[in-house]
Design a protein around this motif. Structure first.
Motif, PDB file in Angstrom:
ATOM      1  N   LEU A 118      -7.059   5.313   0.126  1.00 43.75           N
ATOM      2  CA  LEU A 118      -6.575   4.496   1.247  1.00 43.75           C
ATOM      3  C   LEU A 118      -6.160   3.108   0.777  1.00 43.75           C
ATOM      4  CD1 LEU A 118      -6.219   4.046   4.335  1.00 43.75           C
ATOM      5  CD2 LEU A 118      -8.624   3.345   4.406  1.00 43.75           C
ATOM      6  N   GLU A 119      -6.996   2.478  -0.037  1.00 42.53           N
ATOM      7  CA  GLU A 119      -6.690   1.136  -0.528  1.00 42.53           C
ATOM      8  C   GLU A 119      -5.447   1.140  -1.414  1.00 42.53           C
ATOM      9  OE1 GLU A 119      -8.010  -1.599   0.324  1.00 42.53           O
ATOM     10  OE2 GLU A 119      -9.962  -1.124   1.190  1.00 42.53           O
ATOM     11  N   GLN A 120      -5.328   2.137  -2.293  1.00 43.56           N
ATOM     12  CA  GLN A 120      -4.179   2.204  -3.192  1.00 43.56           C
ATOM     13  C   GLN A 120      -2.882   2.437  -2.415  1.00 43.56           C
ATOM     14  OE1 GLN A 120      -4.996   5.139  -6.179  1.00 43.56           O
ATOM     15  NE2 GLN A 120      -6.770   4.031  -7.005  1.00 43.56           N
ATOM     16  N   ALA A 121      -2.940   3.278  -1.394  1.00 48.27           N
ATOM     17  CA  ALA A 121      -1.742   3.543  -0.603  1.00 48.27           C
ATOM     18  C   ALA A 121      -1.303   2.297   0.159  1.00 48.27           C
ATOM     19  CB  ALA A 121      -2.007   4.692   0.370  1.00 48.27           C
ATOM     20  N   ILE A 122      -2.261   1.538   0.676  1.00 49.65           N
ATOM     21  CA  ILE A 122      -1.924   0.307   1.401  1.00 49.65           C
ATOM     22  C   ILE A 122      -1.382  -0.739   0.444  1.00 49.65           C
ATOM     23  CG2 ILE A 122      -2.924  -1.627   2.679  1.00 49.65           C
ATOM     24  CD1 ILE A 122      -4.780   0.387   4.033  1.00 49.65           C
ATOM     25  N   ASN A 123      -1.983  -0.857  -0.730  1.00 44.95           N
ATOM     26  CA  ASN A 123      -1.506  -1.838  -1.708  1.00 44.95           C
ATOM     27  C   ASN A 123      -0.088  -1.528  -2.192  1.00 44.95           C
ATOM     28  OD1 ASN A 123      -3.937  -3.223  -1.587  1.00 44.95           O
ATOM     29  ND2 ASN A 123      -4.821  -2.141  -3.333  1.00 44.95           N
ATOM     30  N   GLY A 124       0.313  -0.268  -2.121  1.00 44.32           N
ATOM     31  CA  GLY A 124       1.647   0.097  -2.553  1.00 44.32           C
ATOM     32  C   GLY A 124       2.679   0.076  -1.453  1.00 44.32           C
ATOM     33  N   ASP A 125       2.272  -0.243  -0.214  1.00 43.46           N
ATOM     34  CA  ASP A 125       3.204  -0.278   0.913  1.00 43.46           C
ATOM     35  C   ASP A 125       3.479  -1.730   1.281  1.00 43.46           C
ATOM     36  OD1 ASP A 125       4.494  -0.090   3.471  1.00 43.46           O
ATOM     37  OD2 ASP A 125       3.675   1.929   3.670  1.00 43.46           O
ATOM     38  N   ALA A 126       4.721  -2.166   1.098  1.00 44.46           N
ATOM     39  CA  ALA A 126       5.055  -3.578   1.304  1.00 44.46           C
ATOM     40  C   ALA A 126       5.013  -3.984   2.767  1.00 44.46           C
ATOM     41  CB  ALA A 126       6.453  -3.871   0.733  1.00 44.46           C
ATOM     42  N   GLU A 127       5.208  -3.049   3.699  1.00 43.87           N
ATOM     43  CA  GLU A 127       5.327  -3.411   5.110  1.00 43.87           C
ATOM     44  C   GLU A 127       3.988  -3.611   5.804  1.00 43.87           C
ATOM     45  OE1 GLU A 127       7.783  -0.441   6.878  1.00 43.87           O
ATOM     46  OE2 GLU A 127       9.628  -1.514   6.358  1.00 43.87           O
ATOM     47  N   ILE A 128       2.934  -3.060   5.255  1.00 42.44           N
ATOM     48  CA  ILE A 128       1.632  -3.182   5.925  1.00 42.44           C
ATOM     49  C   ILE A 128       0.614  -3.918   5.071  1.00 42.44           C
ATOM     50  CG2 ILE A 128       1.989  -1.102   7.279  1.00 42.44           C
ATOM     51  CD1 ILE A 128       0.185   0.403   5.331  1.00 42.44           C
TER      52      ILE A 128
END
Length: 306
Positions: A257-267
Motif C-alpha cells: 500500500l505504501e509503495q503504491a501510494i509513493n509511486g502515484d503522483a496524484e495522491i
C-alpha cells in the motif's frame, strides 16, 4: 468522546488560515482567526478567540508557528506535521463494505492492518479538507456544499477531486429525489446510496467546529467524497504493478500500500503528514498548490520551476 472532540476542535483551531476575503470577513472576525466553544453558565455557545499563533493580532495569510511549540513541531528544523485524529467518522467495517461496493471490484477484503493504515492516510485528507472548509466558511459563519466542494478542489489533485465531487453530486441527487415515505423509513445514508454514515460526518463537523452553522448537504458532500476517495485509492493500488497476486487473488500488505501510494503522483502529497503539502507532486509539473519547490538545474545550481 468529549475529550477527543475537544482535541479535534483544538487541532482545527490551530490550523485555521486567514479567510482571504477581506472586508466583510475581517469585520466579522474582529481581528480573530478561529472559532471555539465555551461551556460557561452550564451551556455551550459560540464565540471568537484570537489565534494562538498570530503575530501582534495581525491577520496573516498563514499563522506563524513558533519553533519551540512542541505540539506542532517534533524538533527544530522539521516541517510542521498534521495531527493524527483519534476518532474518525467511519469504522473499519464501513471501509471494507465501501471498498467492495462496486461489483467490478468484488475482491477479498484486505487485512485489518491494511484497512487501519488506509484509514489513517485518508484521515489526513479529512483534516486538510476540514481546515480549508473552515477557512472558507468564515465569511458567513456557515459551511455548505460549496465550501466542501471548493476545499476538495484545493486539497486533492484535479482528477481525484473531480471523481470525489461527481460521487458527491450523485449522492445529493439521490437524496433530493427520495420520496416522502423514504424520509421516514430510511436514513440519510440509505437515501444517498452511501455506506458511510452521514450523521456521523455531520456530528464530526459540529464537534470539530468547522463552522458555526453546518448545512446537511455539506455533511452529505463530505461523506460521499471521503467514501469515493477510499475506493479511488484502493483502485489505484489494485492497478499498481507492485501488487503481488496469488492465483489471481491480490496479496495486500501495508508495504505494498505504501509503495503504491509513493509511486502515484496524484495522491502522494495529500496523504502525507506534512502540513505544507496539498495536492502533492505531479509527473509533469512538480509543484504543489501554494508551494514553491526548488529543484537543481542542469549545472547543479538551484532553480525555480517554470
Amino acid at each position: 468522546m468529549a475529550r477527543s472532540s475537544k482535541s479535534v476542535a483544538r487541532t482545527l483551531e490551530d490550523l485555521t488560515l486567514d479567510s482571504g476575503y477581506g472586508g466583510a470577513a475581517d469585520s466579522f472576525r474582529s481581528s480573530s482567526a478561529s472559532l471555539c466553544c465555551s461551556e460557561a453558565h452550564g451551556g455551550n455557545y459560540w464565540h471568537l478567540t484570537d489565534s494562538m499563533h498570530s503575530r501582534h493580532n495581525s491577520l496573516d495569510t498563514v499563522n506563524t508557528v513558533l519553533v519551540e511549540d512542541t505540539e506542532i513541531l517534533e524538533c527544530s528544523g522539521q516541517c510542521a506535521k498534521l495531527p493524527e485524529l483519534e476518532d474518525v467518522p467511519w469504522s473499519l467495517g464501513e471501509v471494507a463494505s465501501a471498498l467492495n461496493k462496486d461489483e467490478e471490484m468484488s475482491l477479498p477484503t484486505p487485512p485489518q492492518d491494511v484497512l487501519h493504515r488506509l484509514s489513517v492516510l485518508i484521515s489526513r485528507v479529512l483534516v486538510r479538507v476540514a481546515k480549508e472548509a473552515q477557512r472558507l466558511s468564515l465569511r458567513y459563519a456557515k459551511c455548505t456544499k460549496y465550501e466542501i466542494q471548493s476545499a476538495i478542489k484545493m486539497v486533492l489533485s484535479w482528477s481525484v477531486s473531480m471523481s470525489c465531487i461527481s460521487a458527491a453530486l450523485s449522492a445529493l441527487s439521490l437524496y433530493n429525489m427520495s420520496t416522502e415515505e423514504e424520509k421516514f423509513s430510511r436514513g440519510k445514508s440509505g437515501r444517498c446510496g452511501l455506506i458511510f454514515n452521514v450523521g456521523k460526518f455531520f456530528r464530526w463537523m459540529v464537534d470539530s467546529r468547522v463552522a458555526v452553522r453546518i448545512h446537511e448537504h455539506a455533511a452529505i458532500y463530505l461523506a460521499a467524497s471521503v467514501e469515493s476517495l477510499f475506493r479511488e485509492v484502493y483502485a489505484r493500488v489494485l492497478r499498481s504493478a507492485l501488487l503481488e497476486r496469488d492465483n489471481g487473488i491480490p496479496k495486500f500488505t501495508v508495504e505494498v500500500l505504501e509503495q503504491a501510494i509513493n509511486g502515484d503522483a496524484e495522491i502522494w502529497g495529500s496523504l502525507q503528514p506534512w502540513q505544507h503539502l496539498i495536492c502533492g507532486k505531479s509527473a509533469n509539473e512538480p509543484i504543489s498548490s501554494g508551494i514553491l519547490l526548488c529543484f537543481p538545474s542542469q549545472k547543479g545550481s538551484p532553480s525555480l520551476p517554470d
